[in-house]
Design an enzyme around this catalytic site. Sequence first.
Site, PDB file in Angstrom:
ATOM      1  N   HIS A 100       0.806  -1.222   0.000  1.00  0.00           N
ATOM      2  CA  HIS A 100       0.000   0.000   0.000  1.00  0.00           C
ATOM      3  C   HIS A 100       0.837   1.268   0.000  1.00  0.00           C
ATOM      4  CE1 HIS A 100      -3.469  -2.598   0.983  1.00  0.00           C
ATOM      5  NE2 HIS A 100      -4.180  -1.605   0.478  1.00  0.00           N
ATOM      6  N   GLY A 101       2.048   1.206   0.452  1.00  0.00           N
ATOM      7  CA  GLY A 101       2.841   2.420   0.435  1.00  0.00           C
ATOM      8  C   GLY A 101       4.201   2.260   1.084  1.00  0.00           C
TER       9      GLY A 101
END
Length: 418
Positions: free
Chosen positions: A270-271
């Site tokens: 996700h990041g």
Amino acid sequence: MIGTILADYFLAILIDRNKHDEGKCKFIFILTIIFNVSILGFFKYFGFFIDNINSIFHVNIPFEGLALPIGISFYTFQVLSYIVDVYLGKVEVQHNIINFATYVTMFPQLVAGPIVQYQTIETQLNTRKESVIKFGEGVERFIQGLGKKVLLANNIGMLWTTVSAMEISSISVLTAWLGIIAYTFQIYFDFSGYSDMAIGLGKMFGFDFMENFNYPYISKSVTEFWRRWHISLGTWFREYIYIPLGGNRVSMPKQIRNIFVVWCLTGFWHGASWNFVIWGLYYGVLLFLEKFALKSVLEKLPNSVKHIYTMLLVIIGWLFFASEDLGFAVDYLKVMFFVSGNAIIDNAGIFYLYTNIVMMIILLVFSTPVIKQVLENIARKYRDKLINPSLVIYGLVLFLVTAYLVNETYNPFLYFRF
């Protein structure tokens, strides 16, 4: 993306042609996986690793932040599913480069999912059937998603934007809870709205994409929540990471390892930030506890208690997901649970509650299958009538969305940054 398409097209053909030579085939397969993961890692995580090296070793390696190609996380996972399935013999290698490029660049879901596995769309690339009825169903689904995004997610998102910009020392417990509940609704209607739009656009062109959400906020356990939330991502990690590691068929220590590997990677996907890693491990711990310790306890609890338990943990999880850094998340969490000494209720909190309570009730209702069932019943009841009330409702939604967008110029999807 063009480079990825060309490289993977030819590498997949090489894998297929060398299946008689296990060693050579495996070498090309590993090389292809490294190639794709390296591209994703370079654009998405290069700065993160350099920044952490600088912090840990007290050095100053200079680097420039790279622009993240839109959709790279999604189309990289799609390509990886194709490569793995070709290697395992689950699908035939695609010799038509236009078909393969169409799969990778499928614009309806390219930038924010759902993640479409090649095996689910292989036959549709050549044999799908377009029809007026299917096009109409696609339009309805697209309008549903557009309404979710513009009328629901955007409006409640303003509250989280306001609260998260305030000094944490100045907000009350009530304000803190209202802010993160607003984000909880925003991310669901934003992301599920995009998925609905993607599925609807796909239907207009004759494609059937998998469902990505199944009313996750009615869940009665964290395990159930993740069966209902971002289904395509969960399916991808289960089929290409969890099961190859042994899944549930191995000893308990290895099952625990598999759970934490999957959830660490889920958070990191996700990041490039430690708060996403913590968010992933947070769910890894919860799922581990539910699987090995809490299952029998949860089964005995009333449904209302199980639902409150689940949503409380989900809301806490979204705080780590929404925060720019861990420090903010921890400080905000202290306010929520009366640790920081902030006021419990203040005028600002009362104002935000008064001005958003109706919207939150609407969001609560739309988080359940009730509205969908009502629309389906109306459509079924008036199917053969000259005027179908459900079409009037969709027309009204489209009108309201258009009127809203006339005055709004900034409408980003939250998952565009992934």
